[in-house]
Design an enzyme around this catalytic site. Structure first.
Site, PDB file in Angstrom:
ATOM      1  N   LYS A  49      49.773  28.582  32.679  1.00  0.00           N
ATOM      2  CA  LYS A  49      48.448  28.227  32.172  1.00  0.00           C
ATOM      3  C   LYS A  49      48.219  28.720  30.756  1.00  0.00           C
ATOM      4  O   LYS A  49      47.568  28.067  29.967  1.00  0.00           O
ATOM      5  CB  LYS A  49      47.385  28.928  33.040  1.00  0.00           C
ATOM      6  CG  LYS A  49      46.968  28.176  34.262  1.00  0.00           C
ATOM      7  CD  LYS A  49      45.578  28.602  34.677  1.00  0.00           C
ATOM      8  CE  LYS A  49      45.542  29.451  35.917  1.00  0.00           C
ATOM      9  NZ  LYS A  49      46.140  28.956  37.103  1.00  0.00           N
ATOM     10  N   ASP A  93      50.669  33.219  34.140  1.00  0.00           N
ATOM     11  CA  ASP A  93      49.775  32.603  35.119  1.00  0.00           C
ATOM     12  C   ASP A  93      50.265  31.200  35.509  1.00  0.00           C
ATOM     13  O   ASP A  93      50.168  30.266  34.718  1.00  0.00           O
ATOM     14  CB  ASP A  93      48.334  32.524  34.531  1.00  0.00           C
ATOM     15  CG  ASP A  93      47.279  32.452  35.629  1.00  0.00           C
ATOM     16  OD1 ASP A  93      47.639  32.578  36.803  1.00  0.00           O
ATOM     17  OD2 ASP A  93      46.091  32.270  35.291  1.00  0.00           O
ATOM     18  N   LYS A 133      41.359  35.811  34.758  1.00  0.00           N
ATOM     19  CA  LYS A 133      41.605  34.418  35.143  1.00  0.00           C
ATOM     20  C   LYS A 133      40.821  33.486  34.236  1.00  0.00           C
ATOM     21  O   LYS A 133      41.307  32.438  33.820  1.00  0.00           O
ATOM     22  CB  LYS A 133      41.171  34.252  36.603  1.00  0.00           C
ATOM     23  CG  LYS A 133      41.728  33.075  37.323  1.00  0.00           C
ATOM     24  CD  LYS A 133      43.234  33.020  37.339  1.00  0.00           C
ATOM     25  CE  LYS A 133      43.854  32.719  38.647  1.00  0.00           C
ATOM     26  NZ  LYS A 133      45.288  32.834  38.687  1.00  0.00           N
ATOM     27  N   LYS A 139      42.277  25.570  48.664  1.00  0.00           N
ATOM     28  CA  LYS A 139      41.356  25.714  47.529  1.00  0.00           C
ATOM     29  C   LYS A 139      40.640  24.400  47.216  1.00  0.00           C
ATOM     30  O   LYS A 139      41.238  23.336  47.264  1.00  0.00           O
ATOM     31  CB  LYS A 139      42.141  26.177  46.308  1.00  0.00           C
ATOM     32  CG  LYS A 139      41.263  26.429  45.101  1.00  0.00           C
ATOM     33  CD  LYS A 139      41.846  27.426  44.162  1.00  0.00           C
ATOM     34  CE  LYS A 139      42.565  26.777  43.027  1.00  0.00           C
ATOM     35  NZ  LYS A 139      43.171  27.774  42.156  1.00  0.00           N
TER      36      LYS A 139
END
Ligand code: NAI
Length: 493
Positions: free
Chosen positions: A450, A293, A342, A384
């Site tokens: 991540k 990620d 996520k 975003k």
């Protein structure tokens, strides 16, 4: 340290350096021993012609990466209402980052720091020299994909039309059970067959790419998939699931194909592709993996902010992270099964920071209240919004709350990181320490992920500063430069 053979002017085939690693080993009773361990680090100096294969080539990240590299390659400028723009690599650690490599004594006395670009420490690929191809479940060519993604300015996309429209994604492995049902309207380009047949077709695509290039890397930048649980624990479990045509996520099929072809597989999404059985297969077959990620925005900031707060002795007690986004990633994440992947990936990034300070976080004390919320708001497109609230306990139980509000084009943050992981992943696959190659996991790429996967699941570094220091010190050690201990004792500081 012997840096005699790292003289770049003489173009050695292998850059070889001896490096003495220093660390302190503690025993349970608190006694310790300082260790010095000598290593030989060898890096093949010839930069290969690289083929990058993107899974999700026609997505926002995939199409933006291709268009961005074409703009660089052809030095295309474009106009917006704010003026004329030229391509840059801002946001890329390898292309724009520098690092302090030493000091210089000034003629009139005193000292000054010397910096070098990260990309010049060792021979690395030039991103514009890569061939970029890949797969997508949508057969729209990359001109159409760029138009669909609404990321880059129309003037730039139009100027690149003739190149972009020639790039058409290859047919993709696809299992709709693992991504959101709302993605079905873009599915018109998929491989048919059993698990075994699809893996063979992907392997054939990789072999074709190998014929045109000296090295190939596969990078997953397709939709976030739902977790596959229970995990595939052993190679036998994995092989049986493939053979019995069990419903597997497409990512596992791509990853197995990459392992079998011994090419690096990078996972830019949060799903649990690297099951224990997949890791074991990579170890057995000499595969290389990096994930998971992309750490591009909110989580990257969080691991820098927690370095700052906990590093200053403040007790972060609550972090609430909220995002909304309106791109196709947001649409896919609006289905709970994908959002949960996520959420898991975004949640673990503070574990080592908490573990590292027993004064603020006693073992029997409370952890940080940490929650992550994501909403799909089509109007904002790829731009975003991330709102975060950091509440820390301060002196005498006071409370300090910091709120941040970040607005950013998601793919313009992700693409430079994709370039970095490819540039450094390729470099690390040319390196050997004491005669042994890295792997099966390229843990040194943790800076870009991540939820980093490492060769030691119990030892994961999330801290922004530590991840950067680890990667930079490895590059320095391999290039014959002493990683600085920062004491400045010799300079009367
Ligand atoms: P996107 O939805 O625009 O692109 C994904 C592409 O993958 C689509 O074109 C889709 O058609 C394709 N696809 C879906 N399943 C596929 C399959 N089985 N095989 C081949 N292609 C397939 O998403 P975007 O914005 O490009 O992000 C890609 C991934 O990167 C997402 O999983 C996202 O969560 C992850 N990510 C993105 C970050 C960012 O943009 N800043 C940060 C962290 C992770």
């Amino acid at each position: 340290m012997d840096n005699s053979s790292s003289d770049h002017d003489s173009q050695p085939e292998v850059v070889s350096n001896i490096f003495t690693e220093r660390f302190t080993e503690f025993n349970d009773d608190g006694t310790f021993k300082n260790e010095l361990v000598e290593h030989t680090i060898e890096t093949e100096a010839t930069v290969p012609k690289l083929g990058l294969m993107l899974v999700g080539l026609g997505g926002n990240n995939g199409s933006t990466l291709v268009a961005g590299l074409l703009a660089h390659k052809n030095q295309v400028t474009w106009e917006s209402k704010t003026g004329v723009h030229t391509p840059n690599y801002y946001g890329s650690f390898t292309q724009c980052g520098t690092t302090k490599v030493g000091i210089k004594k000034l003629p009139k006395g005193g000292i000054k720091d010397v910096y070098k670009p990260v990309k010049d420490l060792l021979p690395t690929i030039n991103p514009t020299d890569m061939e970029v191809t890949g797969w997508d479940i949508s057969k729209d060519n990359l001109f159409e994909a760029c138009k669909r993604s609404h990321v880059l300015e129309p003037d730039l996309v139009n100027k690149l039309e003739s190149d972009l429209s020639q790039i058409v994604p290859m047919k993709a492995a696809f299992n709709p059970e693992y991504i959101a049902a709302n993605q079905s309207d873009r599915v018109d380009n998929i491989l048919e067959g059993t698990n075994e047949e699809v893996i063979e077709l992907i392997r054939a695509d990789i072999r074709n790419c190998k014929e045109r290039n000296e090295k190939v890397i596969v990078l997953w930048t397709a939709n976030t998939e739902m977790y596959l649980l229970p995990e595939l624990e052993t190679i036998e479990d994995l092989e049986k699931a493939i053979k019995d045509n069990v419903s597997l996520p497409a990512s596992v099929l791509y990853c197995v194909a990459a392992i079998k072809e011994q090419v690096l597989y990078l996972n830019g999404s949060p799903q649990n592709t690297f099951h224990p059985g997949v890791l074991a297969l990579a170890e057995k077959e000499g595969g290389l993996l990096g994930g998971n990620d992309f750490k591009s925005g909110q989580t990257r900031f969080k691991t820098a902010m927690s370095d700052f707060l906990i590093g200053a002795g403040l007790r972060i007690s609550s972090i609430v992270s909220y995002n909304h986004l309106g791109n196709n990633d947001g649409k896919n994440l609006s289905e709970d099964k994908c959002f949960q992947s996520k959420k898991i990936s975004k949640s673990g990034c503070l574990d080592d920071a908490i573990e590292g300070n027993e004064i603020l976080y006693p073992r029997d004390g409370k952890d940080i209240d940490h929650d992550v919320i994501i909403r799909y708001i089509p109007f904002v497109g790829d731009s975003k919004r991330a709102l975060d609230e950091y509440s820390s306990k301060i002196f005498m139980d006071g409370v300090n709350t910091i709120s941040t509000y970040n607005i950013c084009e998601d793919s313009l943050l992700a693409v430079p990181i994709m370039i970095d992981m490819v540039v450094l992943g390729e470099l690390f696959s040319r390196m050997k320490v004491d005669g042994k190659a890295f792997g099966p996991v390229l843990s040194y790429l943790s800076f870009f992920f991540k939820a980093p996967s490492t060769n030691h699941p119990e030892y994961v570094i999330n801290s922004f500063n530590r991840q950067r220091e680890t990667i930079v010190n490895l590059l320095k050690a391999a290039s014959g430069i002493t990683p600085d201990d920062a004491t400045l004792l010799s300079f009367n500081y």
